[in-house]
Design an enzyme around this catalytic site. Structure first.
Site, PDB file in Angstrom:
ATOM      1  N   ASP A 123      -2.964   3.075   0.206  1.00 62.40           N
ATOM      2  CA  ASP A 123      -3.508   3.388  -1.117  1.00 62.40           C
ATOM      3  C   ASP A 123      -5.195   3.547  -0.959  1.00 62.40           C
ATOM      4  O   ASP A 123      -5.878   2.712  -1.295  1.00 62.40           O
ATOM      5  CB  ASP A 123      -3.147   2.414  -2.218  1.00 62.40           C
ATOM      6  CG  ASP A 123      -3.785   2.610  -3.447  1.00 62.40           C
ATOM      7  OD1 ASP A 123      -3.673   3.930  -3.839  1.00 62.40           O
ATOM      8  OD2 ASP A 123      -4.262   1.744  -4.036  1.00 62.40           O
ATOM      9  N   ILE A 124      -5.584   4.666  -0.277  1.00 56.82           N
ATOM     10  CA  ILE A 124      -6.947   5.006  -0.052  1.00 56.82           C
ATOM     11  C   ILE A 124      -7.614   5.907  -0.813  1.00 56.82           C
ATOM     12  O   ILE A 124      -7.431   7.043  -0.533  1.00 56.82           O
ATOM     13  CB  ILE A 124      -7.021   5.587   1.342  1.00 56.82           C
ATOM     14  CG1 ILE A 124      -6.031   4.729   2.546  1.00 56.82           C
ATOM     15  CG2 ILE A 124      -8.421   5.725   2.022  1.00 56.82           C
ATOM     16  CD1 ILE A 124      -6.553   4.055   3.725  1.00 56.82           C
ATOM     17  N   GLU A 125      -8.058   5.246  -1.861  1.00 53.51           N
ATOM     18  CA  GLU A 125      -8.287   6.269  -3.116  1.00 53.51           C
ATOM     19  C   GLU A 125     -10.100   6.392  -3.087  1.00 53.51           C
ATOM     20  O   GLU A 125     -10.587   6.093  -3.948  1.00 53.51           O
ATOM     21  CB  GLU A 125      -8.020   5.731  -4.400  1.00 53.51           C
ATOM     22  CG  GLU A 125      -6.450   5.309  -4.447  1.00 53.51           C
ATOM     23  CD  GLU A 125      -5.879   5.376  -5.923  1.00 53.51           C
ATOM     24  OE1 GLU A 125      -6.341   5.884  -6.994  1.00 53.51           O
ATOM     25  OE2 GLU A 125      -4.916   4.595  -6.154  1.00 53.51           O
ATOM     26  N   GLU A 126     -10.238   7.102  -1.981  1.00 53.08           N
ATOM     27  CA  GLU A 126     -11.655   7.215  -1.637  1.00 53.08           C
ATOM     28  C   GLU A 126     -12.192   8.960  -1.745  1.00 53.08           C
ATOM     29  O   GLU A 126     -11.122   9.475  -1.187  1.00 53.08           O
ATOM     30  CB  GLU A 126     -11.921   6.511  -0.361  1.00 53.08           C
ATOM     31  CG  GLU A 126     -13.387   6.068  -0.072  1.00 53.08           C
ATOM     32  CD  GLU A 126     -13.475   5.691   1.268  1.00 53.08           C
ATOM     33  OE1 GLU A 126     -14.310   6.095   1.960  1.00 53.08           O
ATOM     34  OE2 GLU A 126     -12.779   4.552   1.434  1.00 53.08           O
ATOM     35  N   MET A 189       0.524  10.518  -7.708  1.00 48.85           N
ATOM     36  CA  MET A 189      -0.058   9.779  -8.947  1.00 48.85           C
ATOM     37  C   MET A 189      -0.523  10.655 -10.020  1.00 48.85           C
ATOM     38  O   MET A 189      -1.677  10.977 -10.452  1.00 48.85           O
ATOM     39  CB  MET A 189      -1.539   8.928  -8.450  1.00 48.85           C
ATOM     40  CG  MET A 189      -1.237   8.101  -7.469  1.00 48.85           C
ATOM     41  SD  MET A 189      -2.638   6.782  -7.100  1.00 48.85           S
ATOM     42  CE  MET A 189      -3.554   8.120  -6.019  1.00 48.85           C
TER      43      MET A 189
END
Ligand SMILES: *[C@@H]1O[C@H](CO)[C@@H](O)[C@H](O)[C@H]1NC(C)=O
Ligand SMILES: *[C@@H]1O[C@H](CO)[C@@H](O)[C@H](O)[C@H]1NC(C)=O
Ligand SMILES: *[C@@H]1O[C@H](CO)[C@@H](O)[C@H](O)[C@H]1NC(C)=O
Ligand SMILES: *[C@@H]1O[C@H](CO)[C@@H](O)[C@H](O)[C@H]1NC(C)=O
Ligand SMILES: *[C@@H]1O[C@H](CO)[C@@H](O)[C@H](O)[C@H]1NC(C)=O
Length: 350
Positions: A123-126, A189
């Site tokens: 979950d690397i929401e960068e 998402m």
């Protein structure tokens, strides 16, 4: 020679005793990783509390752990044949260096093994810009994480969370096709989407049907073997008149607060409007007045809107469906709440 054998035997016995006592389940077989694959996934994020006991376990195939580890949940998920996976989140700049990257992955595999878990949800929401060292490191991270987990924990699952739109939304300009290919599946998402008329400051659905399926199609036209997982958020609130954001580029911070479906259900019947249905966005909404007399508008997904999207997921032959998150429904003994909660779970698999 006889003495040697005795020593070896002792070591083995100690080893076996340590392994057995470390498995927290009543049946040690429940500590084995889940091996089988399912035709269709129902992926549930577990975030808080003990509500997991009341999930519809006839549907759940994977639980993503975004809460403290609970060995009881691991044993329970395994007893239902469901995978139980870690959350993986690391600043991308910390995995640009191959040695640091390997060390991070090794740490996660070790943790997963210690906790008898079945993989990891990255979950690397960068924000990552194209053709930067971070861009390539992210693809390498997925490649090496999948390779290491599959090797070290047979049957394990490595998934990656992506924004609702693959076109550099929130400056997440990742190599989506590579990541889709190198992981077991993407978790799209499909929520926190901008309102339909993004240049106007009006509240809109969290995941309007048309927009959701249009951008989902973009993600799905990635090269094979892209497999996607559709995500529906259970509740979200946009206040009318709150206009602190610009929709270019999108940012998840801009869409108002997350509100539990449970709270929405307790509010809707006594609201100003009751449940309304927007047939363009195919979502439910209502207006209510707060204690200061200010009017708010709540847009949310309910069984009707979820069924539409879940039917589309099936039609498109996607890998499955999931939700952020599983703990926002009302799992109390109240008969009305029980019906509502049951209907939400049912809507996932039309
Ligand atoms: C993934 O890693 C393997 C080595 O484990 C390498 O051979 C392969 O080229 C990598 N794939 C990509 C797309 O980087
Ligand atoms: C992204 O990944 C694909 C598939 O692995 C590869 O063919 C392509 O070259 C990559 N794009 C960039 C910009 O590296
Ligand atoms: C749905 O999306 C398509 C493609 O983007 C667009 O042409 C159409 O007008 C949209 N329909 C509605 C009702 O918004
Ligand atoms: C998405 O793709 C499906 C199947 O290819 C197609 O039937 C549908 O019209 C597309 N929807 C949109 C909104 O582009
Ligand atoms: C709200 O109204 C609906 C429709 O009349 C009803 O089915 C539901 O039980 C009501 N909810 C509560 C919490 O009373």
């Amino acid at each position: 020679m006889g003495e040697m054998s005795a020593v070896c035997l002792m070591i083995l016995m100690i080893g076996a005793a340590v392994c057995l006592s470390a498995c927290p389940c009543s049946d040690p077989a429940l500590c084995d990783p889940i091996q089988h694959s399912r035709d269709s996934e129902v992926f549930v994020f577990h975030v808080q509390g003990n509500n997991w006991k009341h999930y519809d376990w006839s549907k759940v195939t994977t639980v993503g752990l975004f809460a403290p580890y609970d060995p009881e949940l691991m044993c329970f998920a395994h007893s239902k044949g469901a995978r139980f996976v870690l959350e993986g989140d690391v600043p991308v700049k910390e995995v640009v260096d191959p040695k640091q990257r390997s060390a991070w992955i090794a740490g996660k595999v070790k943790l997963a093994k210690t906790q008898y878990m079945d993989g990891i949800n990255l979950d690397i929401e960068e924000s990552v810009l194209p053709h930067t060292p971070e861009y390539y490191a992210l693809t390498d991270l997925v490649n090496e994480t999948t390779e290491t987990f599959h090797r070290e924990i047979p049957g394990s699952q490595v998934t990656f969370d992506v924004a609702y739109n693959p076109n550099c939304v929130a400056m997440r300009c990742y190599n989506y096709s590579a990541i889709a290919e190198l992981s077991d599946f993407l978790f799209v998402m499909s929520y926190d989407e901008p309102p339909p008329m993004w240049n106007k400051c009006i509240a809109g659905a969290n995941a309007a049907f048309n927009q959701t399926i249009t951008v989902l199609n973009l993600t799905c036209t990635l090269p094979k073997p892209t497999v996607n997982l559709k995500l529906l958020e259970v509740g979200n609130q946009c206040e009318l008149g709150k206009c602190l954001f610009q929709w270019a580029p999108y940012s998840d911070a801009a869409v108002g607060n997350q509100v539990a479906y449970m709270k929405i259900m307790n509010q809707v019947n006594s609201s100003l409007t009751g449940r309304l249905w927007d047939d363009v966005q195919k979502a439910a909404l209502f207006n209510y007045k707060d204690t200061e007399g200010k009017i708010h508008q709540v847009w949310y997904d309910d069984p009707e809107s979820i069924t539409l999207k879940a039917t589309y997921v099936k039609k498109l032959g996607l890998r499955g469906i999931g939700m952020w998150h599983g703990d926002l429904l009302d799992y109390s003994d109240d008969p009305v709440a029980q019906e509502q909660t049951k209907a939400m779970w049912k809507a996932l698999t039309p």
